[in-house]
Design a protein around this motif. Structure first.
Motif, short mmCIF file in Angstrom:
data_model
loop_
_atom_site.label_atom_id
_atom_site.label_comp_id
_atom_site.label_asym_id
_atom_site.label_seq_id
_atom_site.Cartn_x
_atom_site.Cartn_y
_atom_site.Cartn_z
N GLY A 74 -8.06 11.75 -24.02
CA GLY A 74 -9.08 11.12 -25.02
C GLY A 74 -9.29 9.54 -24.74
N ALA A 75 -8.96 9.05 -23.80
CA ALA A 75 -9.32 7.91 -23.36
C ALA A 75 -10.21 7.79 -22.26
N GLU A 76 -10.79 6.47 -21.83
CA GLU A 76 -11.67 6.28 -20.79
C GLU A 76 -11.03 5.23 -19.68
N VAL A 77 -11.60 5.43 -18.48
CA VAL A 77 -10.95 4.21 -17.58
C VAL A 77 -11.53 2.98 -18.13
N LYS A 78 -10.58 1.92 -18.07
CA LYS A 78 -10.86 0.56 -18.94
C LYS A 78 -9.77 -0.64 -18.45
N VAL A 79 -10.30 -1.62 -18.77
CA VAL A 79 -9.46 -2.56 -18.39
C VAL A 79 -8.64 -3.05 -19.78
N SER A 80 -7.29 -3.19 -19.38
CA SER A 80 -6.36 -3.41 -20.46
C SER A 80 -5.27 -4.44 -20.11
N PRO A 81 -4.78 -5.07 -21.14
CA PRO A 81 -3.58 -6.24 -20.67
C PRO A 81 -2.47 -5.57 -19.77
N ILE A 82 -2.10 -6.17 -18.92
CA ILE A 82 -0.91 -5.71 -18.22
C ILE A 82 0.11 -5.06 -18.84
N ALA A 83 0.57 -5.87 -20.00
CA ALA A 83 1.73 -5.62 -20.70
C ALA A 83 1.47 -4.40 -21.67
N ALA A 84 0.33 -3.61 -21.59
CA ALA A 84 0.05 -2.37 -22.59
C ALA A 84 1.13 -1.34 -22.84
N ASN A 85 1.99 -1.34 -21.40
CA ASN A 85 3.22 -0.31 -21.30
C ASN A 85 4.21 -1.19 -20.49
N PRO A 86 5.60 -0.54 -21.00
CA PRO A 86 6.64 -1.37 -20.04
C PRO A 86 6.40 -1.48 -18.66
N VAL A 87 6.44 -2.57 -18.31
CA VAL A 87 6.35 -2.52 -16.59
C VAL A 87 7.61 -2.21 -16.06
N LEU A 88 7.38 -1.51 -14.80
CA LEU A 88 8.62 -1.36 -14.13
C LEU A 88 8.53 -2.18 -12.73
N GLY A 89 7.60 -2.56 -12.35
CA GLY A 89 7.21 -3.23 -11.17
C GLY A 89 5.86 -3.12 -10.48
N ALA A 90 5.85 -3.55 -9.32
CA ALA A 90 4.49 -3.65 -8.64
C ALA A 90 4.76 -3.21 -7.05
N VAL A 91 3.72 -2.84 -6.59
CA VAL A 91 3.73 -2.25 -5.28
C VAL A 91 2.39 -2.60 -4.62
N ARG A 92 2.27 -3.00 -3.30
CA ARG A 92 0.98 -3.53 -2.47
C ARG A 92 0.63 -2.42 -1.33
N PRO A 93 -0.33 -1.72 -1.56
CA PRO A 93 -0.71 -0.76 -0.35
C PRO A 93 -0.83 -1.35 0.87
N ASP A 94 -1.32 -2.67 0.88
CA ASP A 94 -1.72 -3.12 2.37
C ASP A 94 -0.84 -4.28 2.40
N PRO A 95 0.36 -4.57 2.70
CA PRO A 95 1.19 -5.77 2.70
C PRO A 95 0.84 -6.73 3.70
N GLY A 96 0.07 -6.12 4.97
CA GLY A 96 -0.19 -6.91 6.12
C GLY A 96 -1.57 -7.34 5.86
N GLY A 97 -2.38 -7.42 4.80
CA GLY A 97 -3.59 -7.65 4.71
C GLY A 97 -3.80 -9.11 4.41
N GLU A 98 -4.81 -9.65 5.08
CA GLU A 98 -4.61 -11.20 4.98
C GLU A 98 -5.75 -11.55 3.73
N PRO A 99 -5.47 -12.48 2.94
CA PRO A 99 -6.25 -12.90 1.65
C PRO A 99 -7.59 -13.25 2.33
N VAL A 100 -8.61 -12.98 1.55
CA VAL A 100 -9.88 -13.28 1.80
C VAL A 100 -10.21 -14.80 1.62
N ARG A 101 -11.03 -15.51 2.44
CA ARG A 101 -11.14 -16.80 2.28
C ARG A 101 -11.89 -17.43 0.61
#
Length: 385
Positions: free
Chosen positions: A325-352
């Motif tokens: 019933g919903a659509e892809v959207k931008v939401s507050p990070i705390a709209a649901n109970p946060v368990l944690g976070a993961v990074r798909p590319d831990p070795g990726g260098e930050p862009v300048r």
């Protein structure tokens, strides 16, 4: 996966170990509803139903992934078995030719006795060499035939087992599909039983609950200053933002619709880093990162069972595919109970340099938890787009 649960009566459990004050829909005085239940009770019921649907969808997605892999195993074993049977046929043909040749050359005297009675010693030696070679050839032929028969039998057994596993997975997939449909039907029944006033009250309670949860999260110190994404993270974020406005559909991986882990997995695949399909596998197999080190492109995982996932955009926001019933959207990070976070590319260098993607108009509109389409409240500030 199915989508969001209502983020109202849950304390946010931080991977960084920060506990936020619980936010409850019952925190504000509420009048009774026409159904005889308070708004808080209705929210609790709706939360439970969506959570059940979410778990069932995650099970469906996981089974679908395993079924796809099992089909590949069955296909590979079938191809190996076909090659083994072809080799076995050739070995049997060779053995047949050898048997026919031996039959045509048979006589009352064995080849070895004829060798001993030969008048020409050199000729006898030559014949002995030929006879020895023929004997070795016969032994090799019999060995190949035996080996090919054994291999074909072994592959046939493995192919039967793999096919049986595929059938079992297909059955479990059907059961998981039926479970999702059953739970979503229960959501529809509940929403259909409510009046427009009750739906509006639910939406307002959701909105205020999410606002309180986000304020508590942001003032808790759980998040640090936003870091710059990697080049792949930048591409994943821009792909996900481009999907804003597309409908949620359980089990969907685009391009017209997505479920939550379908959106995150496809976004990272398009960015050049394939990741697991389901939120639970993303949580289990990708590298964990502290919330105060989040950067755009990281995945924020929700609920103790890791049954929902969104992509971090920065500034305390995520892009997500909420529930049906919903659509892809931008939401507050705390709209649901946060368990944690993961990074798909831990070795990726930050862009300048990093410029966040421009959000399309209406990207933050609508409920962050979502209503079934036909039952969304009509009020613009709380209704589904």
């Amino acid at each position: 996966m199915s989508g969001r649960l209502l983020r109202l009566a849950c304390a946010t459990a931080m991977a960084a170990g920060i506990a936020l004050a619980p936010v409850s829909a019952a925190a504000d005085p509420e009048p009774g509803t026409g159904t005889g239940r308070s708004v808080a009770e209705l929210l609790t019921d709706l939360q439970r139903l969506y959570r059940d649907a979410e778990k069932a969808t995650e099970t469906y997605n996981g089974t679908e992934e395993r079924l796809t892999a099992q089909r590949a195993v069955v296909k590979r074993l079938d191809a190996e078995l076909a090659r083994a049977r072809l080799s076995l046929r050739d070995s049997r043909g060779e053995a047949g030719r050898l048997a026919r040749q031996q039959y045509r050359n048979s006589s009352d005297l064995s080849p070895y006795l004829r060798l001993l009675l030969a008048r020409d010693p050199q000729h006898a030696l030559d014949q002995g060499h030929v006879i020895g070679q023929l004997a070795r050839d016969r032994a090799d032929t019999v060995g190949r035939l035996t080996g090919h028969e054994k291999k074909a039998d072994e592959l046939a057994g493995r192919a039967r087992e793999a096919l049986a596993e595929q059938v079992a997975l297909a059955k479990r997939q059907e059961e998981a599909r039926d479970a999702v449909r059953e739970r979503l039907s229960a959501v529809e029944e509940l929403l259909a039983s409510l009046t427009p006033e009750e739906l509006a009250a639910l939406a307002e309670a959701e909105r205020s609950g999410t606002t309180r949860a986000q304020e508590a999260f942001m003032t808790s110190g759980a998040l640090g200053d936003d870091a710059r994404p990697s080049a792949e993270g930048d591409r994943a974020v821009r792909f996900a933002v481009d999907q804003v406005g597309k409908p949620y559909e359980w089990g969907a991986e685009g391009p017209a619709s997505y479920d939550c882990s379908g959106l995150t997995s496809v976004a990272w695949e398009r960015a050049g880093t394939p990741i697991p399909r389901t939120s639970q596998e993303q949580w289990a197999r990708l590298e964990r990162v502290p919330l105060d080190e989040l950067r755009p492109g990281d995945l924020v995982v929700y609920f103790p069972e890791a049954t929902h996932v969104a992509m971090y955009l920065g500034d305390g926001t995520v892009v997500q595919a909420p529930r049906p019933g919903a659509e892809v959207k931008v939401s507050p990070i705390a709209a649901n109970p946060v368990l944690g976070a993961v990074r798909p590319d831990p070795g990726g260098e930050p862009v300048r340099r990093y410029t966040p993607p421009r959000l399309p108009e209406g990207a933050t509109d609508g409920s962050d938890e979502g209503y079934a389409g036909g039952y969304a409240p009509a009020a613009p500030e709380t209704s589904m787009r």
